[in-house]
Design a protein around this motif. Structure first.
Motif: not given
Length: 215
Positions: A30-37, A39-49, A102-108, A150-153
């Protein structure tokens, strides 16, 4: 240390050699900022939960430093997202990342929770049947983060070490014990009791310990 690429993708069903498989291993940068939740990143997902995703494995990270090794081994290019990772990293490998860091990445804020253990879908993705085993045996596994805040990276964001995990147990060390020193009881117990270890890997280490004590 920085995130050179952020990669996401929703599960999709693909036809592999006549076999239908639903997988979320294909990730697109992805090119721009993305939300970090949590459970996962915004727009991401897994098939085998059962085996992927969840709070202990919210973000899969892979060191870009390994791409040259795999390119030389298999004679093909490997680029960001090749291992189904959400964050392609520079400057942070399994030798340096420690359980509980523990790492800081963006605001997460994120915390190292376990090594990555690839499944057969990585083999299907690249049509390389031995790749998952090679990833484990070489220790070039990548690792997971849980999200503490949670935050934006955005791509290019630095990873800043905020706190070193208890005992400074590197992901490389944990891989060594798990795959190559399976009878090292003291090390197995040390890792199993680490407060930051993911629930699934804690169970695996405790099971191995219990098997050692059976008559």
């Amino acid at each position: 240390m920085r995130i050179i690429s952020i990669n996401v993708g929703k599960p999709k069903t693909v036809n592999i050699d006549g076999r239908l498989m639903t997988t979320g291993i294909d990730k697109t940068p992805v090119a721009g900022p993305i939300a970090v939740g949590k459970q996962n990143l915004a727009g991401d997902g897994q098939a085998d939960l059962i085996h992927h995703g969840g709070e202990d494995k919210a973000i899969c990270a892979y060191p870009s430093e390994h791409f040259t090794y795999w390119e030389e081994r298999y004679g093909r290019p490997f680029a960001a997202g090749a291992f189904g990772e959400n964050w392609t990293l520079s400057g942070l490998t399994e030798d340096d990342a420690c359980l509980g860091d523990i790492y800081a990445a963006g605001t997460a804020l994120v915390q190292v929770s376990q090594p990555r253990q690839p499944c057969s879908k990585l083999a299907f993705k690249h049509q390389l049947s031995d790749l998952p085993k090679a990833v484990c045996q070489t220790g070039k596994s990548g690792f997971y983060f849980r999200v503490l805040q949670e935050g934006i990276v955005e791509p290019g964001a630095p990873l800043v070490l905020v706190e070193r995990g208890a005992g400074a147990l590197s992901i490389a060390y944990i891989n060594q014990i798990y795959y190559h020193e399976r009878d090292n009881a003291a090390a197995l117990e040390q890792i199993a009791n680490h407060p930051a270890l993911s629930a699934s890997w804690r169970e695996a280490f405790q099971k191995r310990l219990s098997e050692r004590t059976r008559p």
